[in-house]
Design a protein around this motif. Structure first.
Motif, mmCIF file in Angstrom:
data_model
loop_
_atom_site.group_PDB
_atom_site.id
_atom_site.type_symbol
_atom_site.label_atom_id
_atom_site.label_comp_id
_atom_site.label_asym_id
_atom_site.label_seq_id
_atom_site.Cartn_x
_atom_site.Cartn_y
_atom_site.Cartn_z
ATOM 1 N N SER A 20 0.845 -1.187 0.000
ATOM 2 C CA SER A 20 0.000 0.000 0.000
ATOM 3 C C SER A 20 0.881 1.238 0.000
ATOM 4 O O SER A 20 1.984 1.221 0.541
ATOM 5 C CB SER A 20 -0.899 0.017 1.239
ATOM 6 O OG SER A 20 -1.725 -1.127 1.295
ATOM 7 N N VAL A 22 0.180 5.376 0.750
ATOM 8 C CA VAL A 22 -0.752 6.448 1.088
ATOM 9 C C VAL A 22 -0.124 7.780 0.741
ATOM 10 O O VAL A 22 1.032 8.047 1.099
ATOM 11 C CB VAL A 22 -1.114 6.406 2.577
ATOM 12 C CG1 VAL A 22 -2.075 7.530 2.917
ATOM 13 C CG2 VAL A 22 -1.728 5.053 2.931
ATOM 14 N N THR A 77 -4.883 6.242 -1.756
ATOM 15 C CA THR A 77 -4.019 5.069 -1.638
ATOM 16 C C THR A 77 -3.927 4.330 -2.968
ATOM 17 O O THR A 77 -4.933 4.157 -3.662
ATOM 18 C CB THR A 77 -4.552 4.116 -0.554
ATOM 19 O OG1 THR A 77 -4.634 4.829 0.695
ATOM 20 C CG2 THR A 77 -3.639 2.916 -0.376
#
Length: 123
Positions: A20, A22, A77
Protein backbone atom coordinates in the motif's frame (compact mmCIF):
# COMPACT_ATOMS: atom_id res chain seq x y z
CA UNK A 1 2.74 15.10 -2.46
CA UNK A 2 4.29 12.87 0.20
CA UNK A 3 4.12 9.10 -0.15
CA UNK A 4 4.32 6.41 2.50
CA UNK A 5 4.67 2.81 1.32
CA UNK A 6 4.07 -0.23 3.48
CA UNK A 7 3.31 -3.93 3.34
CA UNK A 8 6.67 -5.47 2.53
CA UNK A 9 8.08 -8.43 4.38
CA UNK A 10 9.66 -11.85 4.22
CA UNK A 11 7.55 -14.43 2.41
CA UNK A 12 8.02 -17.84 0.81
CA UNK A 13 7.87 -18.56 -2.91
CA UNK A 14 4.26 -18.79 -4.05
CA UNK A 15 2.98 -16.49 -1.32
CA UNK A 16 1.12 -13.21 -1.81
CA UNK A 17 1.67 -9.70 -0.49
CA UNK A 18 -0.32 -6.49 -0.69
CA UNK A 19 1.69 -3.29 -0.82
CA UNK A 20 0.00 0.00 0.00
CA UNK A 21 1.07 3.58 -0.58
CA UNK A 22 -0.75 6.45 1.09
CA UNK A 23 -0.41 9.94 -0.33
CA UNK A 24 -0.73 13.18 1.59
CA UNK A 25 -0.24 16.85 0.94
CA UNK A 26 -1.74 16.92 -2.52
CA UNK A 27 -4.86 16.18 -4.53
CA UNK A 28 -4.40 12.47 -5.09
CA UNK A 29 -6.51 12.19 -8.19
CA UNK A 30 -4.33 14.77 -9.93
CA UNK A 31 -1.61 12.12 -10.01
CA UNK A 32 -0.88 9.03 -11.98
CA UNK A 33 0.90 6.48 -9.82
CA UNK A 34 3.56 3.86 -10.29
CA UNK A 35 5.28 1.09 -8.42
CA UNK A 36 8.98 0.56 -9.09
CA UNK A 37 11.47 -1.85 -7.59
CA UNK A 38 15.20 -2.06 -7.17
CA UNK A 39 16.91 -5.34 -6.52
CA UNK A 40 20.34 -5.45 -4.94
CA UNK A 41 22.91 -4.21 -7.42
CA UNK A 42 20.38 -3.32 -10.07
CA UNK A 43 18.72 -0.15 -11.25
CA UNK A 44 15.19 0.83 -10.30
CA UNK A 45 12.61 -0.35 -12.82
CA UNK A 46 8.88 0.01 -13.32
CA UNK A 47 6.68 -2.78 -12.01
CA UNK A 48 3.24 -1.30 -12.67
CA UNK A 49 1.58 2.03 -13.28
CA UNK A 50 -1.97 3.34 -13.21
CA UNK A 51 -3.67 6.46 -14.49
CA UNK A 52 -5.40 9.03 -12.31
CA UNK A 53 -8.81 7.37 -12.33
CA UNK A 54 -7.72 3.76 -12.24
CA UNK A 55 -9.10 2.94 -15.68
CA UNK A 56 -5.79 2.18 -17.38
CA UNK A 57 -2.74 0.30 -16.13
CA UNK A 58 0.49 -1.09 -17.44
CA UNK A 59 2.82 -3.81 -16.17
CA UNK A 60 6.37 -4.98 -16.62
CA UNK A 61 6.49 -8.35 -18.35
CA UNK A 62 7.70 -9.92 -15.11
CA UNK A 63 4.58 -8.67 -13.30
CA UNK A 64 1.90 -9.51 -15.83
CA UNK A 65 -0.60 -12.14 -14.68
CA UNK A 66 0.79 -12.08 -11.11
CA UNK A 67 0.60 -8.47 -9.94
CA UNK A 68 -2.33 -6.05 -9.93
CA UNK A 69 -2.12 -2.31 -9.39
CA UNK A 70 -5.19 -0.47 -8.17
CA UNK A 71 -6.08 2.77 -6.45
CA UNK A 72 -8.73 4.14 -4.13
CA UNK A 73 -8.88 7.89 -4.63
CA UNK A 74 -11.21 8.29 -1.67
CA UNK A 75 -8.46 6.84 0.55
CA UNK A 76 -5.53 8.51 -1.26
CA UNK A 77 -4.02 5.07 -1.64
CA UNK A 78 -2.49 2.99 -4.40
CA UNK A 79 -2.03 -0.75 -4.01
CA UNK A 80 0.10 -3.45 -5.53
CA UNK A 81 -1.32 -6.93 -5.05
CA UNK A 82 1.42 -9.47 -5.68
CA UNK A 83 0.66 -13.17 -6.07
CA UNK A 84 2.78 -16.23 -6.72
CA UNK A 85 5.88 -14.42 -5.58
CA UNK A 86 9.26 -15.65 -6.77
CA UNK A 87 12.74 -15.15 -5.33
CA UNK A 88 13.53 -12.83 -8.23
CA UNK A 89 10.78 -10.49 -7.00
CA UNK A 90 12.93 -9.69 -3.97
CA UNK A 91 13.65 -5.97 -4.01
CA UNK A 92 12.87 -2.65 -2.40
CA UNK A 93 9.54 -1.50 -3.80
CA UNK A 94 8.86 2.20 -4.24
CA UNK A 95 5.66 4.01 -5.02
CA UNK A 96 5.87 7.15 -7.15
CA UNK A 97 3.54 9.96 -8.16
CA UNK A 98 3.38 11.81 -11.45
CA UNK A 99 1.43 15.05 -11.57
CA UNK A 100 -0.33 14.17 -14.78
CA UNK A 101 -3.42 12.15 -15.47
CA UNK A 102 -1.56 9.54 -17.52
CA UNK A 103 1.27 7.42 -16.18
CA UNK A 104 4.81 7.18 -17.43
CA UNK A 105 7.13 4.22 -17.61
CA UNK A 106 10.45 5.81 -16.70
CA UNK A 107 11.83 7.02 -13.37
CA UNK A 108 12.17 10.54 -14.72
CA UNK A 109 8.44 10.66 -15.46
CA UNK A 110 7.66 10.78 -11.72
CA UNK A 111 7.84 13.76 -9.40
CA UNK A 112 7.56 12.27 -5.92
CA UNK A 113 8.77 9.06 -4.35
CA UNK A 114 8.02 7.08 -1.23
CA UNK A 115 10.70 5.69 1.02
CA UNK A 116 10.48 2.09 -0.20
CA UNK A 117 9.37 -1.13 1.41
CA UNK A 118 11.48 -4.28 1.33
CA UNK A 119 10.11 -7.50 -0.12
CA UNK A 120 12.13 -10.66 0.38
CA UNK A 121 11.00 -13.93 -1.18
CA UNK A 122 12.93 -16.87 0.18
CA UNK A 123 12.35 -20.41 1.35
Amino acid sequence: VQLQASGGGLVQPGDSLLLSCVASGGTFDDYAMGWFRRALGEKRTLVAAINWYGTKADYADSAKDRFTISRDNAKNTVYLQMKNLKPEDSAVYYCAARQKWEYGTEENDYDSWGQGTLVTVSS
